[in-house]
Design a protein around this motif. Sequence first.
Motif: not given
Length: 491
Positions: A71-84
């Motif tokens: 939940f922590e990772v999914l909620q925090n897009d700034a700290a855990w972004p997608k994009g290769l």
Amino acid sequence: MEFHLVDDGEGPPQPDGTRLEDLAPQPLLTRDYETRPELVYERLRKHHGPVAPVDLLGVPAWLVLGYRESFEVLQNDAAWPKGLENWRARSEGLVPADWPLGPSLEVNHVLIQGGPGYRTLRGAWDMALRPFQDPRNPQAKRLRAAVTGYADELITLLGQGGRTGLADLSAQFSRPLPLMAASHLLGFPTSRGDDALMDMWRVLDAGPDAEPALERLLVTLCDLAATKIEKPGDDFPSHLAAAHPELSVDALARELFMLLGMVSDHVGILISNTVVEVISGESEGGVRTALSAGMVRETMNRVVMRKPPLVNFVPRFATEDTRLGNYTVRAGDPVWVSAAAAHADPVFAARMAPDSSISSRAHLSWGAGPRQCPARELASAIAAVGVSRLFERFGHIELALPVDQLPWRSSPFMRGLRSLPVRYELTGPELPVTPPPAVDAARAADTSDAADTADVSRESDAPGVAAVTGPSAWRRSSLWRYLTGLIRSGN
């Protein structure tokens, strides 16, 4: 229902300061993972805690097993972004060029994309999907009518092998139904849509003909994208192109590929998993009670907690060294959140009331936070119609194999049934299925476009929307030949 997580203080020693590359992670995609993934998650959790180093076909990654950490990772897009572009090992040339998962992650569509362009693209997706996800809109009503019609066609076709018999409910219903729904959404103007559905099926099966099928499919979707940009209709590609005019033909085609794949695979698995839980007697006090009360959506909500179709999300990447679980994840490390493992986390599972007729919606099957699946309502609506029509049309249905012998297929992302053999008995009046008209091949080739246009204008309320029922349904010739062949060989 409120949901609170409490840290129990247990777990293995914390090996802080150890790099992912130095941990010699064990392969995740093993035979055990194919047959009993929950045991693999349990072993990893016992040895590593809520975050574990794993090997994904030769590439090391972090697998998030804990609900709280997921939940922590999914909620925090700034700290855990997608994009290769955020993947350190890839930037350093350490990811093999022939890595099997590379092609699926390098298609830069809305579920993969990171960076500043994502927000605009996601806003366009939300705008384009709104007419089809809001049940008050005419587009959503037409979609529901179309899916209902497709479901009845498939069930009636299945019944041509006999009012009672054996069927593979996966191949004959739960897989073709969402493909047909996706074809309606895409608004294919000619019979090429039928061939695209079969090619998507081949791509999802990942067999020896998957690569040429993918090439054909992408060409078809590029042609469709160009058509919709030039002559828009009342369909998803036209709405997306209008909401994001800067999209090129190739970029629009990538988004259409994502929609087709997401709707077809995710929805098909959700239908099958729901059917299995209902007719197998699993969760007897909850699922059967919910279904008999007409609460199909709540039934599916319980099912996705137990057997989510999307077991692992596409990777995210740490922007800086961050403590997660018992490890420090280094900047640029790939992090895969496992919804299936998070739902099996004892901290989460212990707080679910297994015999309650109303379940919590705290599950992560559609993601969480700002990148939650944009088509979750659309997918749920299609699956709900399919499940409802099955149990309304079948007077009796039971598994033809013990539930623990059903054949499952697992991938790094999805988990679903290879087949769903059932014994069935149809009830109620038999709905007619009109065979395709007999025309010679040359005449059919010359007049296919005109026939498509005539049927759409006669049977649809809006341009660019495929007809719901009638002879036009039989233009799905390759799909219908395949399904008819299954009936002849299966009953």
